[in-house]
Write a protein that holds these residues in place. Structure first.
Motif, PDB file in Angstrom:
ATOM      1  N   LEU A 264       0.868   2.014  -7.803  1.00  0.00           N
ATOM      2  CA  LEU A 264       0.338   1.648  -6.286  1.00  0.00           C
ATOM      3  C   LEU A 264       0.713   3.147  -5.608  1.00  0.00           C
ATOM      4  N   VAL A 265      -0.118   4.656  -6.223  1.00  0.00           N
ATOM      5  CA  VAL A 265      -0.812   5.472  -5.737  1.00  0.00           C
ATOM      6  C   VAL A 265      -2.415   4.826  -5.663  1.00  0.00           C
ATOM      7  N   ALA A 266      -2.427   4.505  -6.713  1.00  0.00           N
ATOM      8  CA  ALA A 266      -3.963   4.282  -7.135  1.00  0.00           C
ATOM      9  C   ALA A 266      -4.918   3.193  -6.087  1.00  0.00           C
ATOM     10  N   GLU A 267      -3.963   2.048  -5.939  1.00  0.00           N
ATOM     11  CA  GLU A 267      -4.152   1.311  -4.331  1.00  0.00           C
ATOM     12  C   GLU A 267      -3.883   1.391  -3.361  1.00  0.00           C
ATOM     13  N   ALA A 279      -3.260   4.612   5.423  1.00  0.00           N
ATOM     14  CA  ALA A 279      -3.122   5.685   5.609  1.00  0.00           C
ATOM     15  C   ALA A 279      -2.148   6.921   4.149  1.00  0.00           C
ATOM     16  N   VAL A 280      -3.339   8.175   5.107  1.00  0.00           N
ATOM     17  CA  VAL A 280      -3.382   8.969   3.434  1.00  0.00           C
ATOM     18  C   VAL A 280      -3.269  10.353   4.310  1.00  0.00           C
ATOM     19  N   ASP A 295       3.744  -1.011   6.264  1.00  0.00           N
ATOM     20  CA  ASP A 295       4.564  -2.075   4.930  1.00  0.00           C
ATOM     21  C   ASP A 295       4.811  -0.664   3.644  1.00  0.00           C
ATOM     22  N   LEU A 296       4.756  -0.065   3.043  1.00  0.00           N
ATOM     23  CA  LEU A 296       4.732   0.530   1.730  1.00  0.00           C
ATOM     24  C   LEU A 296       4.292   1.901   2.076  1.00  0.00           C
ATOM     25  N   LEU A 297       5.769   2.525   2.231  1.00  0.00           N
ATOM     26  CA  LEU A 297       5.435   3.768   2.054  1.00  0.00           C
ATOM     27  C   LEU A 297       5.665   4.972   0.883  1.00  0.00           C
ATOM     28  N   LEU A 298       4.452   5.844   0.231  1.00  0.00           N
ATOM     29  CA  LEU A 298       4.591   6.526  -1.388  1.00  0.00           C
ATOM     30  C   LEU A 298       4.813   7.802  -0.339  1.00  0.00           C
ATOM     31  N   VAL A 299       5.746   8.373  -1.306  1.00  0.00           N
ATOM     32  CA  VAL A 299       5.594   9.912  -0.484  1.00  0.00           C
ATOM     33  C   VAL A 299       6.823  10.563  -1.604  1.00  0.00           C
ATOM     34  N   GLU A 357       3.186  12.120 -11.556  1.00  0.00           N
ATOM     35  CA  GLU A 357       2.196  13.376 -11.378  1.00  0.00           C
ATOM     36  C   GLU A 357       0.486  12.747 -10.744  1.00  0.00           C
ATOM     37  N   THR A 358       0.291  11.907  -9.911  1.00  0.00           N
ATOM     38  CA  THR A 358      -1.286  11.790  -8.878  1.00  0.00           C
ATOM     39  C   THR A 358      -0.919  12.179  -8.500  1.00  0.00           C
ATOM     40  N   ARG A 359      -2.434  11.474  -7.885  1.00  0.00           N
ATOM     41  CA  ARG A 359      -3.118  12.848  -6.517  1.00  0.00           C
ATOM     42  C   ARG A 359      -2.118  12.820  -5.100  1.00  0.00           C
ATOM     43  N   LEU A 360      -1.373  11.444  -5.298  1.00  0.00           N
ATOM     44  CA  LEU A 360      -0.349  12.168  -4.079  1.00  0.00           C
ATOM     45  C   LEU A 360       0.343  13.354  -3.729  1.00  0.00           C
ATOM     46  N   ARG A 361       0.354  14.635  -4.896  1.00  0.00           N
ATOM     47  CA  ARG A 361       0.716  15.576  -4.953  1.00  0.00           C
ATOM     48  C   ARG A 361       0.085  16.705  -3.880  1.00  0.00           C
ATOM     49  N   ASP A 362      -1.448  16.585  -3.775  1.00  0.00           N
ATOM     50  CA  ASP A 362      -2.588  16.447  -2.923  1.00  0.00           C
ATOM     51  C   ASP A 362      -1.757  15.720  -0.822  1.00  0.00           C
ATOM     52  N   HIS A 363      -1.919  15.023  -1.419  1.00  0.00           N
ATOM     53  CA  HIS A 363      -1.250  14.723   0.315  1.00  0.00           C
ATOM     54  C   HIS A 363      -0.162  14.337   0.965  1.00  0.00           C
ATOM     55  N   LEU A 364       1.385  14.280  -0.007  1.00  0.00           N
ATOM     56  CA  LEU A 364       1.981  14.893   0.127  1.00  0.00           C
ATOM     57  C   LEU A 364       2.568  12.976   0.919  1.00  0.00           C
ATOM     58  N   SER A 365       1.631  12.037   1.459  1.00  0.00           N
ATOM     59  CA  SER A 365       2.411  10.404   1.088  1.00  0.00           C
ATOM     60  C   SER A 365       0.786   9.754   1.654  1.00  0.00           C
ATOM     61  N   ALA A 366       1.435   8.448   1.706  1.00  0.00           N
ATOM     62  CA  ALA A 366       0.760   7.431   1.889  1.00  0.00           C
ATOM     63  C   ALA A 366       1.116   6.141   1.725  1.00  0.00           C
ATOM     64  N   ALA A 367       0.669   5.401   2.437  1.00  0.00           N
ATOM     65  CA  ALA A 367       0.923   3.868   2.481  1.00  0.00           C
ATOM     66  C   ALA A 367      -0.134   3.123   2.793  1.00  0.00           C
ATOM     67  N   THR A 368       0.439   1.527   2.770  1.00  0.00           N
ATOM     68  CA  THR A 368      -0.301   0.567   3.112  1.00  0.00           C
ATOM     69  C   THR A 368       0.472  -0.274   4.200  1.00  0.00           C
ATOM     70  N   LEU A 369      -0.443  -1.084   4.926  1.00  0.00           N
ATOM     71  CA  LEU A 369      -0.176  -1.086   6.206  1.00  0.00           C
ATOM     72  C   LEU A 369      -0.027  -1.922   6.479  1.00  0.00           C
ATOM     73  N   ARG A 370       0.823  -2.926   8.035  1.00  0.00           N
ATOM     74  CA  ARG A 370       0.502  -3.993   8.142  1.00  0.00           C
ATOM     75  C   ARG A 370      -0.014  -4.485   9.251  1.00  0.00           C
ATOM     76  N   PHE A 371      -0.871  -3.269   9.705  1.00  0.00           N
ATOM     77  CA  PHE A 371      -2.243  -3.427  10.586  1.00  0.00           C
ATOM     78  C   PHE A 371      -2.857  -2.637  10.971  1.00  0.00           C
ATOM     79  N   PRO A 372      -3.710  -2.604  11.639  1.00  0.00           N
ATOM     80  CA  PRO A 372      -4.496  -1.350  11.840  1.00  0.00           C
ATOM     81  C   PRO A 372      -3.721  -0.325  13.061  1.00  0.00           C
TER      82      PRO A 372
END
Length: 379
Positions: A264-267, A279-280, A295-299, A357-372
């Motif tokens: 999910l993080v890689a995608e 969004a990253v 749509d999906l929040l990764l923290v 352990e993923t690259r998300l550690r450097d960003h704290l959060s990422a998300a896939t979005l429903r719209f721009p």
């Protein structure tokens, strides 16, 4: 057992101007008598706040009542889980104890709303897993969820005890009969799993059995069930050590969950790099949460970050005094990521806390979005 309804109920706790005290404490299984002392230690910060002149008298009295109610609950209730969460606003008559199936970091948060991120992290960590252990004539089924395994029945079909005892044409016929009976058995197991999946009884499947027999079952699974297979493990259908079966199945689930987090993080990161709907970084994710675009929040698990929130229009940021949208004063919060998680849940989005352990550690959060995302407001 922690359920979605529990988190929804906690989210509905409203201090109406008074602080809500959220306390998480893990229990040492080797020394449960130390639990009251551990709770007492975590409550030290709350006791200091009851004497803080910067808080008004009603808030201090409410916090004092929260501390007393939690101490009382620890002495009165027979708590046996891995960890416990307390939520209290005594000034509004609100109090709830939630038992957790795994250890969490000991923590205390005083805020206008309950601090639910550890609850959400525990909840989204667990998939409902159907465990099936099979051979060519037997199958046993369990549900594994939040470290509890509940039996869901057995299947037993006819099999030839010694299909290779004959010779010549008789041997061929006997082997063919044995194969036919085995295929009939695997089809029955596959049909049972397909029916249970249609009833949404599980999310993933862990298959146990003899290494040379497991592929036979997998070949008979319909596509929708095969896509849910998280992994396999060695086991015998008549094995009596259910603890061993549970541990092996749990290892399958753990590997699946970490792999899913990594995927999910890689995608999300790849989609963002390609200019897609993603969004990253915390600031962009906060804006996405404020506009209901997530749509999906990764923290990243267990990371806390202070910030500010506008109670009127949902603006969230890591700093600021006034809302750039409406101009009203912003409320400070000890964990703006928790506010983001709540906002995403309220708008029907999904949240995944990432332990891998993923690259998300450097960003704290990422998300896939429903719209721009719309442009950020000036100010």
């Amino acid at each position: 057992m922690l359920e979605v309804e529990t988190v929804d109920r906690i989210l509905g706790m409203d201090g109406d101007g008074l602080p809500v005290l959220s306390v998480y404490v893990s229990i040492d299984p080797d020394d449960r008598r130390a639990f009251p002392s551990a709770v007492d230690g975590v409550l030290h910060e709350a006791r200091l706040l009851t004497k803080d002149p910067d808080l008004d008298r009603e808030a201090r009295l409410s916090l004092r009542g929260d501390v007393e109610r939690i101490v009382e609950a620890v002495t009165e209730e027979h708590l046996r889980p891995q960890a416990v969460a307390f939520f209290s606003c005594s000034g509004r008559g609100l109090f709830e104890v939630v038992e957790l199936p795994r250890r969490v970091r000991d923590s205390l948060v005083v805020d206008a709303t309950p601090w639910v991120r550890p609850l959400v992290a525990v909840l989204d960590e667990y998939h409902r897993c159907r465990v099936v252990v099979v051979d060519r004539a037997h199958a046993r089924f369990w549900d594994l969820y939040q470290d509890e395994m509940v039996e869901r029945g057995k299947l037993r079909d006819r099999a030839l005890r010694k299909p290779d005892y004959a010779y010549g044409m008789r041997e061929v016929a006997t082997r063919n009969k044995a194969e036919l009976l085995a295929k009939r058995h695997y089809r029955a197991v596959a049909q049972r799993l397909a029916e249970d999946l249609r009833r949404r009884e599980f999310d993933i499947v862990a298959v146990g059995g003899h290494e040379h027999e497991i592929p036979e079952l997998l070949d008979h699974l319909p596509r929708e069930v095969r896509d849910r297979v998280a992994g396999t493990f060695p086991a015998h259908p008549r094995e009596e050590d259910l603890g061993a079966i549970r541990d092996r199945a749990q290892e399958v689930v753990d590997r699946y969950e970490r792999a899913e987090e990594e995927r999910l993080v890689a995608e999300a990161l790849e989609k963002h790099a390609a200019g897609g709907l993603a969004a990253v970084g915390l600031n962009d994710c906060l804006w996405a949460g404020a506009t209901a675009a997530v749509d999906l929040l990764l923290v990243h698990d267990e990371v806390m970050w202070p910030g500010v929130v506008c109670a009127d229009d949902g603006w969230m940021a890591t700093a600021g005094d006034r809302c750039p949208i409406c101009g009203n004063p912003l409320r400070r919060t000890p964990d703006v990521i928790d506010e983001l998680v709540q906002a995403v849940i309220d708008e029907g989005g999904s949240v995944q806390h990432v332990e891998a352990e993923t690259r998300l550690r450097d960003h704290l959060s990422a998300a896939t979005l429903r719209f721009p995302l719309p442009p950020l407001p000036a100010g």
